[in-house]
Design an enzyme around this catalytic site. Structure first.
Site, PDB file in Angstrom:
ATOM      1  NE  ARG A  34      -3.222   2.316   3.060  1.00  0.00           N
ATOM      2  CZ  ARG A  34      -3.005   3.236   4.190  1.00  0.00           C
ATOM      3  NH1 ARG A  34      -2.228   2.628   5.042  1.00  0.00           N
ATOM      4  NH2 ARG A  34      -3.723   4.328   4.333  1.00  0.00           N
ATOM      5  NE  ARG A  75      -4.706  15.610   7.720  1.00  0.00           N
ATOM      6  CZ  ARG A  75      -4.455  14.565   8.230  1.00  0.00           C
ATOM      7  NH1 ARG A  75      -4.117  14.444   9.530  1.00  0.00           N
ATOM      8  NH2 ARG A  75      -4.177  13.397   7.826  1.00  0.00           N
ATOM      9  CE  LYS A 221      -8.869   4.224   3.287  1.00  0.00           C
ATOM     10  NZ  LYS A 221      -7.673   5.308   3.395  1.00  0.00           N
ATOM     11  CB  THR A 282      -7.776   0.769  11.186  1.00  0.00           C
ATOM     12  OG1 THR A 282      -8.018   1.228   9.740  1.00  0.00           O
ATOM     13  CG2 THR A 282      -7.552   1.988  12.046  1.00  0.00           C
TER      14      THR A 282
END
Length: 479
Positions: A34, A75, A221, A282
């Protein structure tokens, strides 16, 4: 020789950027590399892709490469002193207008102006993967005012999620569009799309990928609450994707950790029902960032995903920036093999009550029924152009190895992600149609994968160059 059926995705990063480390990962069991486009330059991704292709050829291994797009990661900006400590009950403001470098314990800038429109009093915002929890008390034209519910240390550039979802940011950013061009240039096998809310987000991404000249398969995802709001929302995304990733970081923050395990099982089940790939990701071996061995809880986490029949389990920080990246891959491979020894791992619940819509699907599932009920079957050989037939086969639980024989290097690499599928380069067009079966069997005999007396199922199409044309299943005995 025991073949591991569950595949391993490992993220490359600073800890695994060298040729030597990447080679160690491959030898330890990495099936898919990845490349995380949230970090690193285009040149660094080019270098890693070149190393991967070279090493795969050197070791005669099928290694797929997946480019993971950053998506609209929302963020906070940065603090004057790099971090602050927030205490329960104090007021804290997120502002569009505050200088990006001058945050303090009372206020910080944000890089997503629409946050003020997405928030309402009473909402909960979760920062730094849920480590900090803020409750919205007021919203004005430029700022979101909050009270701290769960405090702690907060540092620069941490992500923001809203409990229950509802962030309106588009799935594809300008950076993602530029990165898709890089993925196409590098001929990556998979492209993962971050934060899709609807199937239309994946359709838009596929159009961009095709326009860039790439045939990469698209992985959605699953990390927004909207994506798992109900079965209809989930299937809307799965049906237009080639596979999904259970991205448990942001998903767990948005839906709450109490629901995460159940939702994970639902995603895996739905993906397999629709003949799509599924990756579980994860914090699977998070402690191995700083420890050479996993915790018992991590061992159980990986094993449970294997028993749920995920195609692959994924390492993120463990392999990208951890102290023990090779050990993490080795441990994951060992755990997968151990879980696959359980009878439930090969006990099939065949789709006896379903109606099939395609000829190749009918042949694929008939093959799996025969393989699971005729004990003499030791291997399945699928002559495939695109990899679709062996993919459908691998949706059914079985201990019989599926060999994807293909003349296309792109299909060979793509199939490296399919659970229980082992791709080999084989050009069926160079053999007489009556001799193909024996030629394919000979390839497996040379590697001591078959013995005299074993039975093999061979599937193929009437025209070898016809993708999606599998229409024949033959049972052969090894001489």
């Amino acid at each position: 020789m025991t073949l591991r059926r569950t595949k391993i995705v490992a993220t490359l990063g600073p800890a695994t950027a060298s040729l030597e480390k990447i080679e160690e990962l491959i030898l330890a069991g990495m099936d898919v590399a990845r490349l995380n486009f949230s970090h690193g330059s285009a040149d660094s991704h080019r270098e890693k892709a070149q190393i991967l292709r070279t090493l795969a050829k050197k070791h005669n291994k099928s290694i797929a490469i997946m480019g993971d797009l950053q998506g609209p990661k929302i963020r906070i900006s940065r603090f004057r002193d790099r971090e602050v400590t927030l205490f329960v009950g104090q007021e804290f403001t997120l502002s569009n207008q505050h200088p990006t470098e001058l945050g303090d314990e009372h206020i910080v800038g944000i890089d997503y102006p629409s946050l003020v429109a997405d928030c309402h009093p009473g909402d909960e915002l979760l920062l730094d993967d849920g480590r900090i929890v803020l409750q919205v008390t007021d919203v004005d034209a430029a700022s979101v005012h909050t009270q701290v519910l769960v405090g702690g240390t907060l540092s620069n550039n941490k992500g923001i999620n809203r409990r229950g979802g509802g962030i309106s940011a588009e799935s594809l950013t300008d950076k993602d569009r530029a990165d898709i061009l890089i993925c196409a240039e590098l001929q990556l096998d998979y492209i993962a799309v971050s934060f899709p809310r609807y199937g239309s987000d994946i359709t838009a991404a596929r159009e961009l990928v095709l326009a860039a000249g790439s045939n990469a398969w698209i992985i959605a995802k699953i990390e927004r609450a909207e994506a798992v709001a109900d079965d209809t929302a989930l299937d809307d995304i799965i049906k237009v994707s080639d596979g999904v990733m259970v991205a448990r970081g942001d998903l767990g923050v948005e839906i709450g950790d109490a629901r995460l395990a159940g939702i994970q099982k639902r995603i895996i089940h739905h993906a397999r029902t629709h003949n799509k790939l599924v990756i579980t990701a994860t914090q699977m071996m998070e402690s191995m960032i700083s420890s050479p061995i996993p915790t018992r809880a991590e061992v159980s986490d990986v094993a449970n995903a294997v028993l749920d029949y995920t195609d692959a389990v994924m390492l993120s920080g463990e392999s990208a920036s951890g102290n023990y990246p090779v050990e993490a891959v080795s441990a994951m491979a060992r755990i997968c093999l151990g879980a696959e020894l359980e009878p439930i791992s090969t006990t099939s619940k065949h789709r006896l009550g379903e109606t099939f819509t395609r000829c190749d699907e009918t042949i694929a599932l008939s093959t799996m029924y025969a393989a699971n009920h005729f004990p003499g079957i030791k291997a399945i050989i699928s002559l495939s152009e695109s990899g679709l037939t062996p993919l459908i086969m691998s949706r059914i639980r079985s201990g019989v190895p599926i060999y994807c024989f293909t003349r296309h290097i792109t299909t060979q690499r793509r199939a490296a992600l399919f659970r229980g599928v082992y791709p080999l380069l084989f050009d069926a067009t160079k053999h007489d149609i009556n001799a193909i079966g024996q030629a394919a069997i000979s390839v497996l005999q040379q590697d001591a994968l078959l013995s005299a007396g074993d039975w093999v199922i061979l599937t193929q199409g009437g025209l070898h160059a016809d993708s999606g044309g599998t229409n024949t299943m033959t049972i052969l005995q090894v001489n």
